[in-house]
Design an enzyme around this catalytic site. Sequence first.
Site, PDB file in Angstrom:
ATOM      1  CD  GLU A  17       8.541  63.599  30.879  1.00  0.00           C
ATOM      2  OE1 GLU A  17       7.346  63.820  30.537  1.00  0.00           O
ATOM      3  OE2 GLU A  17       9.180  62.619  30.474  1.00  0.00           O
ATOM      4  CD  GLU A  48       6.184  59.532  31.111  1.00  0.00           C
ATOM      5  OE1 GLU A  48       5.937  60.674  31.551  1.00  0.00           O
ATOM      6  OE2 GLU A  48       5.703  59.113  30.025  1.00  0.00           O
TER       7      GLU A  48
END
Length: 696
Positions: A308, A155
């Site tokens: 995710e 991320e």
Amino acid sequence: MRHGLARLTDELGILYGGDYNPEQWDPAVWREDVALMREAGVNLVTVGVFGWSHYEPRPGEYRFGWMDEVLDLLHDAGIAVDLATPVASPPPWLGHRHPESLPTTADGTVLSYGSRNQFCPSSDAYRDAAAAIAEQVAARYAGHPAVRLWHAGNEYGQVCFCDRCADRFRDWLRARYGSLDTLNAAWATTVWSQEYGDWAEVLPPRVAPYHRNPAQELDFRRFSSDLLLDLYREQKAIVRRHDPDRPVTTNLMGFFGGVDPHAWRADLDVVADDAYPDPASPDAPADAALVNHLARGLAGGTPWLRMEQAASAVSWREHNLTKSPERLRAEVLQAAAHGCDGALFFQWRQARSGPERFHSAMLPLAGPDTAVHDGVRRLGAELRALRGLAGQPVHSRVALLWDWPSWWAATQVALPTARLDPLATLQAWHRALWRLGVVADVVAPGQDDVRLDGYDVVLAPALTVLEQDAADRLEAYVSGGGHLVWGPFGGVADGRGQLHVGRSPALLRRVLGVSAEEWVPLPDAGSAVAWSEERFGGLRGTAAVLGERTRSDGAAVLATYDDGPLAGCVAVAQHAHGRGGAWYVGADLTGEAGGLDTVLRAALDAAGVPTGGQEPDVETVWRGSTLVAINHADRSATLDLAAALSAGPEHVRDVTTLVDLLTAARHELVAGPADVPGAGATLPLAPHDAVVLAAG
């Protein structure tokens, strides 16, 4: 060339699993985890994302025995591994010994270690340490048979305003502009006496007494995205030296403003995305579909990976609603329908400590005898049965244009209004498509692997930045027979934030057949809009937020402002250009009268794109020859099979195909007249139910 997931999905089918953090648990738990993973149908787990301090508790002191054991256990169980380079969260020793590695905010505050993401992307101390641990991990595990995918970092989104970043920013600007004279011209530094005479004077857009230069801000956002991309490339290059074959990726975050994923596409062997739709939002299903469309667009239409998602509740909203197993299944099948070939979660086993201890997991702390884990197991079994869906294309005839520079430019200060949120505009237009039952691809206006002429309709709801080459591409698309719908505050500026000279949108006036002389914020109550009596039966609605003082330059006027500061001006228009047509929408028309739905339906009808046909909240998507239908509502609904078939690929539009479809359905057919195969046929859908119908 085959897409990056093909080798994995050819072998394993749809990928299923999640983040696994064995370092948080006693090794005795690992064996239980692996056994339960097998029972749940898990075939891929992400390991080592936050394992840096466990690998390297002190600088240069490595311990790998724990990961050796974990990878062996997973491989023996037939579970593939997405192995991370663990550089997203440095150990405390790095920040303690090298405080210069810590990030600095725009106001000069140096952030501390003790959380995650606590690094400056320009810090040599961080980069050297990150390269060293990545080298160790890649060298040790490149040959391990469990490792099938590499996960560089996690991320990416860190931004820093320190002196080191200032130095790198200046280097980036030198490469972009070549000279200070060119930079001064690009940034229009004659405004407010900001001309630079020395490169050392150029700074990041730190906190200042008043507004910053918009061109400086735009370039710093590009630089920050490129700086993080450089970190990713360093990590990927290290992996590649040891493993030249397996794909390398990192996880994007949907509509996240910190990086421009279009600039990253070429470096991602697999497009991977994280998504956490809010169960409390009534628009969550439509907005989740939009994120899926973005991931598919970034992947150039090839399959992508959901890296995710949450099995139930997250822990970071103010009020974290849970998801039922039925809703979870609907979300996963929705992503699969939109081209996703892998459903991974954060995380496998729920943490008992740390900031994310209340974040749900595939295996709750309460154990396997739970509704969440039962739903996870049932979903795993269903995805195994759907392996034939992997690799299939998604059937879409509409493109939504979106790019990050437009988003950045339209959210700066000192605009006509701060209320016209470009992302909210994009979501509103997509929700209108959703209500009309239309699937779209989200692509950038200059995306080189996308042919606009492959779409019947192209929508540009919030394209504030427009360069000449993109304008030329859009004009060629319309001239060649395409249908363009253009949104408010579009085509305002170039990539430096400098406004185009002339009536707006200056670069597309000939295509749209309208032009504006001024952007006009509308009253809080909005302005009434009257639609053409001939075309729309005198529909009345409301325009909100921002309009444009617009005249027709040859376009047919479809709606005008009825009151307020723009009374009598054009609100909506249609213009024939070449063999195609363009629609102009000058304001936010998402009010209760459904003005946006009206104009989009008219444009889609003109292009021959089917709309409607299903109940509200029932989504139908064709992927290859497979129809996925989902009831996103909390109430029962029915699927109109004939209407769903009419929107599918040509070879499955005949209602007799229903016979093939229903052989794969687990639902009872509610039949129409017996002598007309499929006429009036519907399938019942329970709340948050989904059905997958394979037409062969």
